[in-house]
Design a protein around this motif. Structure first.
Motif, PDB file in Angstrom:
ATOM      1  N   VAL A  93       0.852  -1.189   0.000  1.00 15.85           N
ATOM      2  CA  VAL A  93       0.000   0.000   0.000  1.00 15.85           C
ATOM      3  C   VAL A  93       0.888   1.240   0.000  1.00 15.85           C
ATOM      4  CG1 VAL A  93      -1.923   1.188   1.100  1.00 15.85           C
ATOM      5  CG2 VAL A  93      -1.720  -1.298   1.313  1.00 15.85           C
ATOM      6  N   TYR A  94       0.698   2.094  -0.984  1.00 14.18           N
ATOM      7  CA  TYR A  94       1.499   3.300  -1.146  1.00 14.18           C
ATOM      8  C   TYR A  94       0.712   4.491  -0.602  1.00 14.18           C
ATOM      9  CZ  TYR A  94       3.923   0.268  -4.495  1.00 14.18           C
ATOM     10  OH  TYR A  94       4.592  -0.771  -5.096  1.00 14.18           O
ATOM     11  N   ALA A  95       1.266   5.132   0.416  1.00 10.08           N
ATOM     12  CA  ALA A  95       0.635   6.317   0.997  1.00 10.08           C
ATOM     13  C   ALA A  95       1.089   7.532   0.200  1.00 10.08           C
ATOM     14  CB  ALA A  95       1.013   6.459   2.466  1.00 10.08           C
ATOM     15  N   CYS A  96       0.271   7.966  -0.751  1.00  9.50           N
ATOM     16  CA  CYS A  96       0.611   9.093  -1.622  1.00  9.50           C
ATOM     17  C   CYS A  96      -0.011  10.354  -1.038  1.00  9.50           C
ATOM     18  CB  CYS A  96       0.102   8.853  -3.039  1.00  9.50           C
ATOM     19  SG  CYS A  96       0.680   7.311  -3.773  1.00  9.50           S
ATOM     20  N   GLY A  97       0.758  11.015  -0.187  1.00  7.60           N
ATOM     21  CA  GLY A  97       0.259  12.188   0.514  1.00  7.60           C
ATOM     22  C   GLY A  97       1.268  12.638   1.542  1.00  7.60           C
ATOM     23  N   GLY A  98       0.770  13.174   2.648  1.00  5.99           N
ATOM     24  CA  GLY A  98       1.644  13.619   3.723  1.00  5.99           C
ATOM     25  C   GLY A  98       1.688  12.625   4.864  1.00  5.99           C
ATOM     26  N   ASP A  99       2.101  13.119   6.032  1.00  6.34           N
ATOM     27  CA  ASP A  99       2.207  12.240   7.199  1.00  6.34           C
ATOM     28  C   ASP A  99       0.848  11.725   7.654  1.00  6.34           C
ATOM     29  OD1 ASP A  99       5.046  12.257   7.611  1.00  6.34           O
ATOM     30  OD2 ASP A  99       4.872  14.338   8.262  1.00  6.34           O
ATOM     31  N   GLY A 100      -0.209  12.504   7.428  1.00  4.62           N
ATOM     32  CA  GLY A 100      -1.551  12.053   7.794  1.00  4.62           C
ATOM     33  C   GLY A 100      -1.993  10.863   6.968  1.00  4.62           C
ATOM     34  N   THR A 101      -1.686  10.893   5.678  1.00  2.50           N
ATOM     35  CA  THR A 101      -2.016   9.767   4.796  1.00  2.50           C
ATOM     36  C   THR A 101      -1.212   8.531   5.200  1.00  2.50           C
ATOM     37  OG1 THR A 101      -2.377  11.354   3.004  1.00  2.50           O
ATOM     38  CG2 THR A 101      -2.189   9.040   2.398  1.00  2.50           C
ATOM     39  N   LEU A 102       0.067   8.744   5.499  1.00  6.86           N
ATOM     40  CA  LEU A 102       0.908   7.630   5.940  1.00  6.86           C
ATOM     41  C   LEU A 102       0.371   7.033   7.227  1.00  6.86           C
ATOM     42  CD1 LEU A 102       3.484   5.919   5.659  1.00  6.86           C
ATOM     43  CD2 LEU A 102       4.719   7.733   6.871  1.00  6.86           C
ATOM     44  N   TYR A 103      -0.091   7.876   8.136  1.00  9.59           N
ATOM     45  CA  TYR A 103      -0.650   7.410   9.407  1.00  9.59           C
ATOM     46  C   TYR A 103      -1.849   6.485   9.167  1.00  9.59           C
ATOM     47  CZ  TYR A 103      -3.419   7.765  13.722  1.00  9.59           C
ATOM     48  OH  TYR A 103      -4.168   7.487  14.834  1.00  9.59           O
ATOM     49  N   GLU A 104      -2.733   6.880   8.253  1.00  8.46           N
ATOM     50  CA  GLU A 104      -3.901   6.055   7.964  1.00  8.46           C
ATOM     51  C   GLU A 104      -3.498   4.711   7.355  1.00  8.46           C
ATOM     52  OE1 GLU A 104      -7.140   7.799   5.902  1.00  8.46           O
ATOM     53  OE2 GLU A 104      -7.317   9.522   7.237  1.00  8.46           O
ATOM     54  N   VAL A 105      -2.557   4.739   6.435  1.00  9.01           N
ATOM     55  CA  VAL A 105      -2.119   3.507   5.774  1.00  9.01           C
ATOM     56  C   VAL A 105      -1.413   2.580   6.764  1.00  9.01           C
ATOM     57  CG1 VAL A 105      -0.524   2.577   4.051  1.00  9.01           C
ATOM     58  CG2 VAL A 105      -2.012   4.499   3.461  1.00  9.01           C
ATOM     59  N   VAL A 106      -0.556   3.140   7.610  1.00  5.72           N
ATOM     60  CA  VAL A 106       0.146   2.332   8.609  1.00  5.72           C
ATOM     61  C   VAL A 106      -0.849   1.635   9.525  1.00  5.72           C
ATOM     62  CG1 VAL A 106       1.560   2.491  10.701  1.00  5.72           C
ATOM     63  CG2 VAL A 106       2.340   3.558   8.584  1.00  5.72           C
ATOM     64  N   ASN A 107      -1.865   2.343   9.969  1.00  2.57           N
ATOM     65  CA  ASN A 107      -2.860   1.738  10.857  1.00  2.57           C
ATOM     66  C   ASN A 107      -3.686   0.671  10.155  1.00  2.57           C
ATOM     67  OD1 ASN A 107      -3.288   3.003  13.795  1.00  2.57           O
ATOM     68  ND2 ASN A 107      -2.416   4.551  12.455  1.00  2.57           N
ATOM     69  N   ALA A 108      -3.900   0.836   8.862  1.00  3.54           N
ATOM     70  CA  ALA A 108      -4.632  -0.180   8.106  1.00  3.54           C
ATOM     71  C   ALA A 108      -3.815  -1.451   7.936  1.00  3.54           C
ATOM     72  CB  ALA A 108      -5.030   0.379   6.741  1.00  3.54           C
ATOM     73  N   CYS A 109      -2.494  -1.303   7.851  1.00  3.11           N
ATOM     74  CA  CYS A 109      -1.610  -2.444   7.557  1.00  3.11           C
ATOM     75  C   CYS A 109      -0.980  -3.076   8.788  1.00  3.11           C
ATOM     76  CB  CYS A 109      -0.506  -1.998   6.606  1.00  3.11           C
ATOM     77  SG  CYS A 109      -1.085  -1.479   4.967  1.00  3.11           S
ATOM     78  N   ALA A 110      -0.971  -2.374   9.914  1.00  2.00           N
ATOM     79  CA  ALA A 110      -0.299  -2.867  11.116  1.00  2.00           C
ATOM     80  C   ALA A 110      -0.841  -4.243  11.515  1.00  2.00           C
ATOM     81  CB  ALA A 110      -0.485  -1.876  12.263  1.00  2.00           C
ATOM     82  N   CYS A 111       0.078  -5.123  11.879  1.00  2.00           N
ATOM     83  CA  CYS A 111      -0.236  -6.474  12.373  1.00  2.00           C
ATOM     84  C   CYS A 111      -0.738  -7.410  11.275  1.00  2.00           C
ATOM     85  CB  CYS A 111      -1.249  -6.424  13.518  1.00  2.00           C
ATOM     86  SG  CYS A 111      -0.700  -5.438  14.921  1.00  2.00           S
ATOM     87  N   HIS A 112      -0.621  -7.014  10.014  1.00  2.00           N
ATOM     88  CA  HIS A 112      -1.002  -7.888   8.904  1.00  2.00           C
ATOM     89  C   HIS A 112       0.273  -8.303   8.160  1.00  2.00           C
ATOM     90  CE1 HIS A 112      -5.392  -7.348   9.147  1.00  2.00           C
ATOM     91  NE2 HIS A 112      -5.116  -6.098   9.525  1.00  2.00           N
ATOM     92  N   GLU A 113       0.617  -9.580   8.253  1.00  3.47           N
ATOM     93  CA  GLU A 113       1.855 -10.077   7.666  1.00  3.47           C
ATOM     94  C   GLU A 113       1.865  -9.984   6.143  1.00  3.47           C
ATOM     95  OE1 GLU A 113       4.583 -11.028   9.172  1.00  3.47           O
ATOM     96  OE2 GLU A 113       3.803 -10.791  11.198  1.00  3.47           O
TER      97      GLU A 113
END
Length: 228
Positions: free
Chosen positions: A63-83
Protein backbone atom coordinates in the motif's frame (compact mmCIF):
# COMPACT_ATOMS: atom_id res chain seq x y z
CA UNK A 1 1.43 -8.97 -5.36
CA UNK A 2 -1.17 -6.23 -5.56
CA UNK A 3 -0.11 -2.59 -5.56
CA UNK A 4 -2.62 -0.20 -3.96
CA UNK A 5 -2.02 3.54 -4.24
CA UNK A 6 -3.90 5.63 -1.67
CA UNK A 7 -3.85 9.19 -3.04
CA UNK A 8 -4.81 12.19 -0.90
CA UNK A 9 -6.18 14.88 -3.27
CA UNK A 10 -5.82 17.75 -0.79
CA UNK A 11 -2.33 17.17 0.61
CA UNK A 12 0.41 19.73 0.13
CA UNK A 13 0.20 22.62 -2.29
CA UNK A 14 2.16 21.27 -5.21
CA UNK A 15 1.57 18.09 -7.21
CA UNK A 16 -2.11 17.52 -8.08
CA UNK A 17 -3.67 14.12 -7.54
CA UNK A 18 -4.47 13.97 -11.27
CA UNK A 19 -0.78 14.37 -12.11
CA UNK A 20 0.14 11.81 -9.48
CA UNK A 21 -2.38 9.29 -10.84
CA UNK A 22 -1.19 9.85 -14.41
CA UNK A 23 2.39 9.17 -13.32
CA UNK A 24 1.36 5.97 -11.56
CA UNK A 25 -0.55 4.67 -14.59
CA UNK A 26 2.32 5.52 -16.94
CA UNK A 27 4.95 3.82 -14.78
CA UNK A 28 2.93 0.68 -14.07
CA UNK A 29 2.12 0.33 -17.77
CA UNK A 30 5.78 0.69 -18.71
CA UNK A 31 6.73 -1.90 -16.07
CA UNK A 32 4.11 -4.33 -17.35
CA UNK A 33 2.27 -4.46 -13.99
CA UNK A 34 -1.52 -4.70 -14.18
CA UNK A 35 -2.33 -5.82 -10.64
CA UNK A 36 -2.64 -2.33 -9.22
CA UNK A 37 -5.32 0.10 -8.12
CA UNK A 38 -5.47 3.83 -7.45
CA UNK A 39 -7.87 5.05 -4.78
CA UNK A 40 -8.31 8.82 -4.40
CA UNK A 41 -9.59 9.56 -0.91
CA UNK A 42 -12.78 11.55 -0.39
CA UNK A 43 -12.77 12.21 3.37
CA UNK A 44 -10.67 11.78 6.53
CA UNK A 45 -10.16 8.06 7.35
CA UNK A 46 -11.31 7.04 3.88
CA UNK A 47 -7.75 5.93 3.10
CA UNK A 48 -7.67 3.86 6.28
CA UNK A 49 -11.02 2.21 5.65
CA UNK A 50 -10.30 1.40 2.01
CA UNK A 51 -6.78 0.10 2.63
CA UNK A 52 -7.92 -2.00 5.59
CA UNK A 53 -10.65 -3.61 3.49
CA UNK A 54 -8.12 -4.57 0.81
CA UNK A 55 -5.48 -5.73 3.30
CA UNK A 56 -7.93 -8.00 5.11
CA UNK A 57 -8.56 -9.95 1.90
CA UNK A 58 -5.26 -11.72 2.70
CA UNK A 59 -3.54 -11.15 -0.64
CA UNK A 60 0.11 -10.05 -0.63
CA UNK A 61 -0.28 -6.30 -0.98
CA UNK A 62 1.86 -3.18 -0.94
CA UNK A 63 0.00 0.00 0.00
CA UNK A 64 1.50 3.30 -1.15
CA UNK A 65 0.63 6.32 1.00
CA UNK A 66 0.61 9.09 -1.62
CA UNK A 67 0.26 12.19 0.51
CA UNK A 68 1.64 13.62 3.72
CA UNK A 69 2.21 12.24 7.20
CA UNK A 70 -1.55 12.05 7.79
CA UNK A 71 -2.02 9.77 4.80
CA UNK A 72 0.91 7.63 5.94
CA UNK A 73 -0.65 7.41 9.41
CA UNK A 74 -3.90 6.05 7.96
CA UNK A 75 -2.12 3.51 5.77
CA UNK A 76 0.15 2.33 8.61
CA UNK A 77 -2.86 1.74 10.86
CA UNK A 78 -4.63 -0.18 8.11
CA UNK A 79 -1.61 -2.44 7.56
CA UNK A 80 -0.30 -2.87 11.12
CA UNK A 81 -0.24 -6.47 12.37
CA UNK A 82 -1.00 -7.89 8.90
CA UNK A 83 1.86 -10.08 7.67
CA UNK A 84 0.62 -9.87 4.07
CA UNK A 85 0.87 -6.07 3.92
CA UNK A 86 3.75 -3.72 3.10
CA UNK A 87 3.76 0.10 3.27
CA UNK A 88 5.49 2.61 1.01
CA UNK A 89 5.57 6.37 1.68
CA UNK A 90 5.24 8.46 -1.49
CA UNK A 91 5.74 12.05 -0.24
CA UNK A 92 3.27 14.61 -1.59
CA UNK A 93 2.50 16.57 1.59
CA UNK A 94 3.84 19.89 2.80
CA UNK A 95 5.75 18.33 5.71
CA UNK A 96 6.46 14.65 5.14
CA UNK A 97 8.56 14.45 8.29
CA UNK A 98 8.84 10.68 8.47
CA UNK A 99 10.64 10.26 5.15
CA UNK A 100 13.25 12.93 5.94
CA UNK A 101 15.44 10.21 7.43
CA UNK A 102 15.77 8.78 3.90
CA UNK A 103 16.50 12.07 2.11
CA UNK A 104 14.78 14.94 0.35
CA UNK A 105 11.17 14.27 -0.56
CA UNK A 106 11.73 15.42 -4.15
CA UNK A 107 14.17 12.54 -4.59
CA UNK A 108 11.59 10.04 -3.31
CA UNK A 109 8.86 10.66 -5.87
CA UNK A 110 9.86 8.03 -8.42
CA UNK A 111 7.11 5.44 -8.65
CA UNK A 112 9.39 2.76 -10.13
CA UNK A 113 11.83 3.15 -7.23
CA UNK A 114 9.01 2.45 -4.77
CA UNK A 115 7.78 -0.56 -6.74
CA UNK A 116 11.30 -2.01 -6.92
CA UNK A 117 12.25 -0.95 -3.38
CA UNK A 118 13.67 -3.28 -0.75
CA UNK A 119 11.32 -4.09 2.12
CA UNK A 120 12.55 -3.26 5.64
CA UNK A 121 11.11 -3.77 9.11
CA UNK A 122 10.28 -0.62 11.07
CA UNK A 123 9.23 0.02 14.63
CA UNK A 124 5.80 1.39 15.48
CA UNK A 125 4.51 3.23 18.54
CA UNK A 126 1.32 1.75 19.97
CA UNK A 127 -0.78 4.47 21.61
CA UNK A 128 -4.11 3.14 22.86
CA UNK A 129 -5.54 1.12 19.99
CA UNK A 130 -3.73 3.07 17.26
CA UNK A 131 -0.21 3.12 15.84
CA UNK A 132 2.21 5.95 15.07
CA UNK A 133 5.29 5.51 12.91
CA UNK A 134 6.86 8.91 13.54
CA UNK A 135 6.32 10.40 17.00
CA UNK A 136 3.85 10.84 19.83
CA UNK A 137 3.97 13.99 21.91
CA UNK A 138 2.11 15.86 24.62
CA UNK A 139 2.30 19.41 25.83
CA UNK A 140 2.69 22.64 23.92
CA UNK A 141 3.98 20.93 20.78
CA UNK A 142 0.76 18.89 20.57
CA UNK A 143 -1.22 22.12 20.87
CA UNK A 144 0.95 23.71 18.18
CA UNK A 145 0.39 20.71 15.91
CA UNK A 146 -3.37 21.05 16.31
CA UNK A 147 -3.20 24.78 15.52
CA UNK A 148 -0.89 24.17 12.56
CA UNK A 149 -3.79 22.70 10.60
CA UNK A 150 -5.59 26.07 10.78
CA UNK A 151 -2.54 28.02 9.59
CA UNK A 152 -2.02 25.63 6.67
CA UNK A 153 -5.28 26.91 5.21
CA UNK A 154 -3.79 30.37 4.78
CA UNK A 155 -2.03 31.35 1.53
CA UNK A 156 1.77 30.95 1.47
CA UNK A 157 1.80 28.98 4.72
CA UNK A 158 2.62 25.28 4.62
CA UNK A 159 4.89 22.82 6.39
CA UNK A 160 7.49 24.53 8.59
CA UNK A 161 6.07 28.03 8.04
CA UNK A 162 2.65 26.98 9.31
CA UNK A 163 4.24 25.23 12.29
CA UNK A 164 6.28 28.34 13.15
CA UNK A 165 3.17 30.53 12.97
CA UNK A 166 1.30 28.12 15.24
CA UNK A 167 4.24 28.07 17.66
CA UNK A 168 4.25 31.86 17.94
CA UNK A 169 0.49 31.83 18.43
CA UNK A 170 0.75 29.34 21.30
CA UNK A 171 3.42 31.42 23.04
CA UNK A 172 0.68 33.81 24.15
CA UNK A 173 -1.32 30.94 25.61
CA UNK A 174 -0.53 28.18 28.07
CA UNK A 175 3.14 27.21 27.84
CA UNK A 176 3.21 24.42 30.36
CA UNK A 177 1.30 21.31 31.39
CA UNK A 178 1.54 19.25 34.54
CA UNK A 179 2.19 15.61 33.75
CA UNK A 180 2.98 12.44 35.64
CA UNK A 181 5.47 10.52 33.50
CA UNK A 182 6.77 6.97 33.84
CA UNK A 183 9.36 5.55 31.42
CA UNK A 184 9.84 1.78 31.36
CA UNK A 185 10.14 0.50 34.95
CA UNK A 186 11.48 3.76 36.39
CA UNK A 187 9.70 5.59 39.19
CA UNK A 188 7.00 7.96 37.90
CA UNK A 189 7.57 11.68 38.43
CA UNK A 190 5.24 14.66 38.31
CA UNK A 191 6.47 17.96 36.89
CA UNK A 192 5.52 21.09 35.00
CA UNK A 193 6.56 20.21 31.46
CA UNK A 194 6.82 22.28 28.30
CA UNK A 195 6.53 19.14 26.20
CA UNK A 196 7.37 15.45 26.11
CA UNK A 197 8.14 13.64 22.84
CA UNK A 198 8.35 9.90 22.26
CA UNK A 199 10.33 9.71 19.05
CA UNK A 200 10.50 6.77 16.67
CA UNK A 201 11.82 9.11 14.00
CA UNK A 202 13.55 12.49 14.22
CA UNK A 203 11.44 15.25 12.73
CA UNK A 204 8.00 16.78 13.17
CA UNK A 205 6.19 20.02 12.40
CA UNK A 206 7.54 20.31 8.86
CA UNK A 207 11.24 20.01 9.64
CA UNK A 208 11.80 20.52 13.38
CA UNK A 209 14.24 17.90 14.66
CA UNK A 210 12.73 16.93 17.99
CA UNK A 211 14.60 13.66 18.52
CA UNK A 212 18.03 14.00 16.84
CA UNK A 213 19.24 10.45 17.58
CA UNK A 214 16.05 8.50 16.94
CA UNK A 215 16.15 5.61 14.47
CA UNK A 216 13.06 3.93 13.08
CA UNK A 217 14.48 0.39 13.25
CA UNK A 218 16.46 0.14 16.52
CA UNK A 219 13.63 -1.17 18.71
CA UNK A 220 13.83 1.89 20.96
CA UNK A 221 11.88 5.09 21.60
CA UNK A 222 13.82 8.29 22.23
CA UNK A 223 12.18 10.41 24.94
CA UNK A 224 12.77 14.14 24.91
CA UNK A 225 11.34 15.86 27.99
CA UNK A 226 11.62 19.62 28.47
CA UNK A 227 10.64 20.72 31.97
CA UNK A 228 9.54 24.22 32.89
Amino acid sequence: MKHLFIVNPVCGKGISHERCSEGIVKTMTEMGIDNYEIHVTTAPRDGYEYAKKEVEKGEHIRVYACGGDGTLYEVVNACACHENAEVAAFPLGSGNDFIRIFGDKKDLRNVADHVNGTVMDFDLIKCGDQYAINQCSMGVDAEVCAKQADFKKLPLLSGEAAYTAALLYCFIGRMKSRFTIQIDDEEPFTSDVLFCVAGNSRWYGGGYMAAPKALTYDGLLDFIIVKK
